[in-house]
Structures are given as structure tokens and as C-alpha cells.
Scaffold this active site. Structure first.
Site, PDB file in Angstrom:
ATOM      1  N   CYS A 164       0.817  -1.225   0.000  1.00  0.00           N
ATOM      2  CA  CYS A 164       0.000   0.000   0.000  1.00  0.00           C
ATOM      3  C   CYS A 164       0.848   1.272   0.000  1.00  0.00           C
ATOM      4  CB  CYS A 164      -0.972  -0.051   1.184  1.00  0.00           C
ATOM      5  SG  CYS A 164      -2.378   1.060   1.003  1.00  0.00           S
TER       6      CYS A 164
ATOM      7  N   HIS B 134      -3.952  -5.325   2.156  1.00  0.00           N
ATOM      8  CA  HIS B 134      -3.692  -5.665   3.546  1.00  0.00           C
ATOM      9  C   HIS B 134      -4.376  -7.012   3.813  1.00  0.00           C
ATOM     10  CE1 HIS B 134      -2.553  -1.473   3.932  1.00  0.00           C
ATOM     11  NE2 HIS B 134      -3.715  -1.118   3.437  1.00  0.00           N
TER      12      HIS B 134
END
Lengths: 436, 239
Positions: free
Chosen positions: B93, B194
Site C-alpha cells: 500500500c 492488507h
């Protein structure tokens, strides 16, 4: 629209809301407070401002502790009110419905109450300051929570700060937690701030200076060294722009609350946990700013036992259970050490109200449970099970909440099974246990 | 006995708000449970980054934290040295974005130079990508090819000629809506999900371990993992 017209519209809105609430209750769909609020806001979009106008209001906001702190303030104000002749009356949203319509619903049900103690969602605080001219705003803490919805907690802090700047001299007195850099940064712009050192030790969500983005410096807990009154939380400061932890007038020291004149009271609360002493200190500072005497206010706050079901003991699947809410890593860090039963039930969910992303499980120190019997439950029990396996915590995985409790028994009301759970699981368990 | 495998979590305080430290926990346990020692170091800004580790992990964080992390890592130089000698990097990310050439931050979409360790460029997307993501890992097949996770990012990441996509999107957004997810160049992997991603995808975890250590790893059964993967795959397919 004329003043009379504005009042008429609010009366119509309240009538419509009351009818909808009645219909919802009659249909067996719960208390109907939510539909009542929604309808009021629909019929009169200006209702919230009108309902707040003319009252003496204290707002409570922050990521964790809003509901309990509001219950503390509600108890202090109510007991004080009852001693007045005639009692001015207090309205509060004790159920925790803290969005625009939740506030409107609670306020509309008590049009004559002169005082309001309102738990307010972080996103609603700026509107509530603009529309309601609260006398006091209690700002507890900011930590990561529901990151699928609130991507940057700094943005919430900026909105609070802007609303206070805009309100200038008509703005509220702010009661703020000095251990939280984002709270300090947001509160700084208020015309008057009452600082509270809550000794909170969760620092993982406040690494950068909110003003300039530099990594904050922190003294180690207990290092402050001013004759034992130094807080356990450790002080923070920015080496670049100079933003630093303000000096507090209210202090939490161990199990005691210390007032601005040096008065020291054992908190002796009816709810457990260090964080609730911090909440009580903030509530007490808020109550004093509202004009109450500290001592009787604290006595009243001690009567709070199970605010909106938190720490309530109830029977689920024939097993006595104590419900402990933990919504995010900061909340779990405080709540997990309270769980003492064998086994402990942990229940997790990822509904919209919880946040859809459950990755935060890996930011909670479940390793502390090693060697103790644990049952993983809730709709995301398998995520928790895998997390516990990596923490080398022996456990059973039973997703169904009632089945998990049944497996955790037997237990009696004086030795209940501790259930630490996320919001949606907490609400489900309250329903199963007949608490809501 | 050989020295323990060394895994470095890069700036947990800045790039750790989405549970991505779980990737380190998974790597450590997957080695330990096979009888291989593993040390995890949480490196923080202001202290030299260990440049002798086999694996480096970066996670998700806010805009301001990205800028601070790039500033510190460029000044330190340790991560670049580690990549030069072939250490494995898994960047997730915000960590993935800063590995690239540049990315944008703040209300005014200011462009910030990245670490230049992946040939990708990130700009602000019109809408944020939030939700469960399912992809198919390039060059893999069978159950292990399904990569499951949760994406939550406001960036559009475009790959340059010297980066290859990690996976193809089946459900979700990924890099920029062009069907690709993540990027790979040598021993450096960038990805959005995630979960943490190595928890939900044990084959990817073992791939990172092999990349960093060259060890020959036997299959490993972790209780609950099959149930978790089956549940997540079913959830995303039902949505």
C-alpha cells in the site's frame, strides 16, 4: 421564514418523528429512536440547531470512551438538577446514537430540559459546534478506527480545529487530553482550554507532529521526574515547530484524580479500567466548567455501572457473561487486560459499524493471552483464530456467538465469562442477553 | 547452526497503521515452525536501518508518514544497499507507493519523489479503492494462485517498462483499473492488499522467504488457515 414559522416546522417534524417512533415500536422493530430522528431531520433539516438553541450543552467526542464519559456527565448533571428547585432538567443520548439524527431524536424527546450532555460522533462535532453553541466540548482521544471510512484521522482533527477557529469568542470551553497530540492541536484554537493529563499510554497513533509532520520526541514514561507527580504516559514535543504537551490543570495519578487546586480524589468508579479513570477525569473537568461542584459530581459519576451495556453481566445460552467492548487496537490494549475469566471469549466482526477491514487484529497484543484458555468467536472468528495461532495462544474456534458462550460455561453471575468483542458482536450479544 | 534469518520491519510507527506488521509475524512463525531461527527487527526513524537483513517489510500509512519515511530512507541509504545485494522487499500500500518513482500527497496533490526502487508512478485516483480484493498471481496456478486481501487506497499506480505486475485482478481495483495488481522487479515486490497479505496467502509468504533466503521450504499446515482462505474466497465471490 418567520420565527413562528420556524417553530411550527420543528413542531411538525417532532410530531412526525413521534408517530414514526410509535409505529416502529408497535411493529416490534425496537425503540424507534433512530427512525424518529431521521424523520425529524427530513421534515426540518434545521432541527438540530433549533433543538440545541437555548440549552446549556456539553458535547463529548473522541474515538474511544465517548459513551461512558457521556454517562458520567449525564449522572453528574442529573443529580445536580434534582437538587435544584425547580429542577432545570437534563437530556442525554444515553443509547449512544451520536449522529445528527440521533442527537435530534434525543433532544426532541425532552424539549424542556435546560441542560444537554451529548455523545457526538467525531464527524458531527463541527456541525454541533456551529449549530448548537455548546458551552463545553470534551475531546478525549483520536486513534485509528474504521480506516475503511476514516482514512486520515488528522482530517477529523483539522475539521474540529476549523470549527473552533470559526466560532471564536462564541465558541465553547474545550476540555482536552494533553496526552494526545492531535487532540492538543485541534483544541489549541479554542478561546479557553482546560487541559487534562490522563496518563494514557497508547502512542502508536500519534507519531508525527500534527502541525509540521516531524517525528515527535517523547520522554519515556516516568522519566519526567518532578517529584512523583510526573505522569506515567511520558511527555511529547516537536523539535521542529515547538508544539509540545501543554501543562495540565487536571491530572490522573494512578487510581486518583487531582483537581486544579490540588484536591485529590480516589476515583473509586463503578466501571473498571484505567481508561475509565481518564474518562472520569475529563468528565469531571467538564462538569466543573458547567458550574458544578467537583465532589458531588464525582459521587454521582460513581453510580455509573453499565453504560449502554458496557461491562454489563447478562445470561447468554445459559451462561453468565460480562460484555467488554473493544473497537480498535487502542481499545483492545485497554480492555484485554480486564478479561480475567477462564476461558475468555473473544468475538470479532467486520460489519460497516466495525470497519470492513479486520487487519487491525495484527496490531493487538494477543500474545499476552498465551497459556490461558480462549474461545475465538464471531463472524470473523477464523481471522482471529489464525491471529491467535501465530501468537501461540491455544484456543477453540466457534464462530456462532451463542454456541461459543455455551462452550465457555458453566459460569455464575458472580464469576461470569468475560467476552471482549467488537461493536456489532457486542450489540448482538446485548440482544441475545435481553439488554436491548 | 547457521545465523537466524533476519527480517526488518521498516518504520512500523510510520507505515504500520493497517496491521501490516502481521506480515513479519507470519514470516517468523513459518520459519520457526519449520525449525529455522528468525529475528525480527522493528527499525525506526533516527536509527540506522540494518542493511544486513534478508527481508524488508513496509506497510500502509497516511500521507504525512509517507513523506517522512521517504525522507528518512533516502538519508539513511540502508534499504537501497540491501536491494543492491539482492535482499527481498515486500512493500504494501503506502509502502508500495513510496518504493516507486513518485506519488502524490495532501489536499493539493503535491508530487513527491519516491525511493525509485520500483518502476511505478502513483497519482491521486478520482475515487478511493476500498474493499475485498481477489487476484490471480502471475505465473502460478492452483489454489495458491488466488491472492486475497483488503485494499484501501486513493492512488492510481501505473507500471513502467521495467516493472511487471504481481497479479491480475479478478475482483476489486488493484493498481489503476487496468486489471493489474502490484509490481515486481527482481527481489522487490509491491502490492496493495492488507489482510495482512502474507497471512491470507501462505504461498506468497513462502515465496518471499525463498526470495530472501534461498531456503528449500517444506509444506506447512497452519490450523485455521484453510478455513480462513475458503471463507474469504467465498465472501468475495458472493459479493
Amino acid at each position: 421564514m418567520s420565527r413562528a414559522g420556524r417553530g411550527l416546522r420543528l413542531r411538525l417534524a417532532t410530531l412526525a418523528g413521534s408517530l414514526a417512533q410509535w409505529a416502529s415500536r408497535a411493529a416490534g422493530r425496537g425503540s424507534g429512536t433512530s427512525i424518529r430522528g431521521r424523520l425529524i431531520m427530513k421534515v426540518d433539516p434545521g432541527a438540530l440547531g433549533k433543538l440545541l438553541t437555548g440549552r446549556r450543552t456539553v458535547l463529548v467526542s473522541g474515538t474511544n470512551g465517548k459513551t461512558t464519559t457521556t454517562h458520567f456527565l449525564g449522572a453528574a448533571l442529573s443529580q445536580w438538577s434534582q437538587r435544584q428547585a425547580p429542577p432545570p432538567g437534563v437530556v442525554t443520548n444515553a443509547d449512544g446514537a451520536n449522529l445528527h439524527h440521533g442527537l435530534a431524536s434525543a433532544l426532541s424527546a425532552a424539549p424542556k430540559a435546560q441542560f444537554a450532555a451529548l455523545e457526538t460522533d467525531e464527524r458531527v462535532v463541527p456541525d454541533a459546534i456551529r449549530l448548537g453553541h455548546p458551552e463545553v466540548v470534551v475531546m478525549l482521544n483520536f486513534s485509528r478506527d474504521q480506516l475503511d471510512r476514516n482514512h486520515e484521522i488528522k482530517r477529523l482533527a483539522r475539521d474540529w480545529r476549523d470549527a473552533l477557529v470559526e466560532a471564536v469568542e462564541a465558541g465553547p470551553v474545550v476540555v482536552a487530553n494533553v496526552n494526545e497530540p492531535l487532540i492538543v492541536w485541534a483544541a489549541q484554537s479554542a478561546r479557553k482550554v482546560v487541559w487534562v493529563d490522563t496518563e494514557s499510554v497508547w502512542t502508536a497513533d500519534a507519531v508525527l507532529c500534527p502541525e509540521c509532520g516531524t517525528v515527535l520526541s517523547r520522554t519515556e514514561p516516568g522519566e519526567a521526574g518532578d517529584g512523583g507527580e510526573g505522569g506515567e504516559g511520558g511527555d511529547w514535543s516537536c523539535s521542529d515547530c515547538g508544539l509540545a504537551q501543554p501543562e495540565a490543570s487536571w491530572l490522573v495519578r494512578g487510581t486518583a484524580i487531582v483537581g486544579p487546586e490540588g484536591d485529590r480524589w480516589e476515583a473509586d468508579l463503578g466501571v473498571p479500567g484505567r481508561f475509565n479513570i481518564a474518562n472520569a477525569a475529563c468528565a469531571l473537568a467538564g462538569a466543573v466548567e458547567m458550574g458544578l461542584a467537583a465532589e458531588p459530581a464525582l459521587v454521582a459519576m460513581r453510580s455509573v455501572r453499565a453504560p449502554a451495556g458496557r461491562f454489563a453481566v447478562t445470561e447468554i445460552a445459559g451462561v453468565s457473561a460480562r460484555l467488554i467492548l473493544a473497537k480498535n487496537p487502542a481499545g483492545w490494549a485497554e480492555s484485554l487486560p480486564l478479561a480475567a475469566s477462564e476461558p475468555i471469549v473473544l468475538a470479532v466482526s467486520s460489519e460497516a459499524a466495525d470497519g470492513r477491514d479486520i487487519s487491525w487484529l495484527w496490531d493487538v497484543d494477543y500474545e499476552q493471552l498465551a497459556g490461558r484458555p480462549v474461545i475465538a468467536a464471531g463472524p470473523r472468528a477464523w481471522d482471529l483464530s489464525v491471529r491467535l495461532a501465530h501468537a501461540e495462544v491455544d484456543h477453540r474456534c466457534i464462530p456462532d456467538l451463542a454456541a461459543a458462550l455455551a462452550a465457555a460455561g458453566p459460569a455464575s453471575p458472580d464469576q461470569p465469562v468475560d467476552v471482549v468483542c467488537t461493536y456489532t458482536c457486542f450489540q448482538s450479544l446485548r440482544r441475545i442477553g435481553g439488554l436491548s | 547452526m547457521s545465523a537466524p534469518v533476519h527480517v526488518v520491519v521498516v518504520y512500523q510507527s510510520l507505515l504500520g497503521i493497517y496491521g501490516d506488521q502481521g506480515n513479519a509475524a507470519v514470516l517468523r512463525r513459518r520459519l520457526q515452525w519449520r525449525g529455522v531461527d528468525c529475528t525480527v527487527t522493528f527499525a525506526e526513524p533516527g536509527v540506522p536501518l540494518p542493511d544486513d537483513a534478508q527481508i524488508y517489510l513496509l506497510g500502509g500509512g497516511e500521507d504525512g508518514a509517507q513523506v517522512a519515511a521517504v525522507r528518512e530512507l533516502l538519508a539513511d541509504g540502508g534499504l537501497h544497499r540491501a536491494v543492491d545485494r539482492g535482499a527481498a522487499v515486500l512493500a504494501v500500500c503506502a509502502g508500495y507507493q513510496i518504493m516507486g518513482r513518485s506519488f502524490t500527497v495532501g489536499h493539493d496533490d503535491r508530487t513527491v519523489d519516491g525511493l525509485g526502487l520500483l518502476d511505478v508512478t502513483t497519482t491521486r485516483a478520482q475515487t478511493r479503492a476500498v474493499g475485498e480484493i481477489l487476484t490471480q498471481w502471475e505465473g502460478h496456478d492452483g489454489d495458491e494462485a488466488w491472492l486475497t486481501g483488503f485494499e484501501n487506497h486513493g492512488g492510481r499506480t501505473v507500471l513502467g517498462p521495467t516493472a511487471a505486475p504481481l497479479a491480475r485482478v479478478v475482483h476489486g481495483v488493484g493498481n489503476c483499473g487496468d486489471g493489474t495488481e502490484g509490481a515486481v522487479a527482481g527481489s522487490v515486490i509491491g502490492t496493495y492488499p492488507h489482510g495482512p497479505v502474507l497471512v491470507r496467502n501462505p504461498a506468497l509468504a513462502d515465496h518471499v522467504l525463498r526470495l530472501g533466503t534461498g531456503l528449500d521450504l517444506e509444506p506447512l499446515d497452519v490450523p485455521g488457515l484453510a478455513e480462513l482462505r475458503a471463507e474469504r474466497l467465498a465472501a468475495v465471490r458472493a459479493s
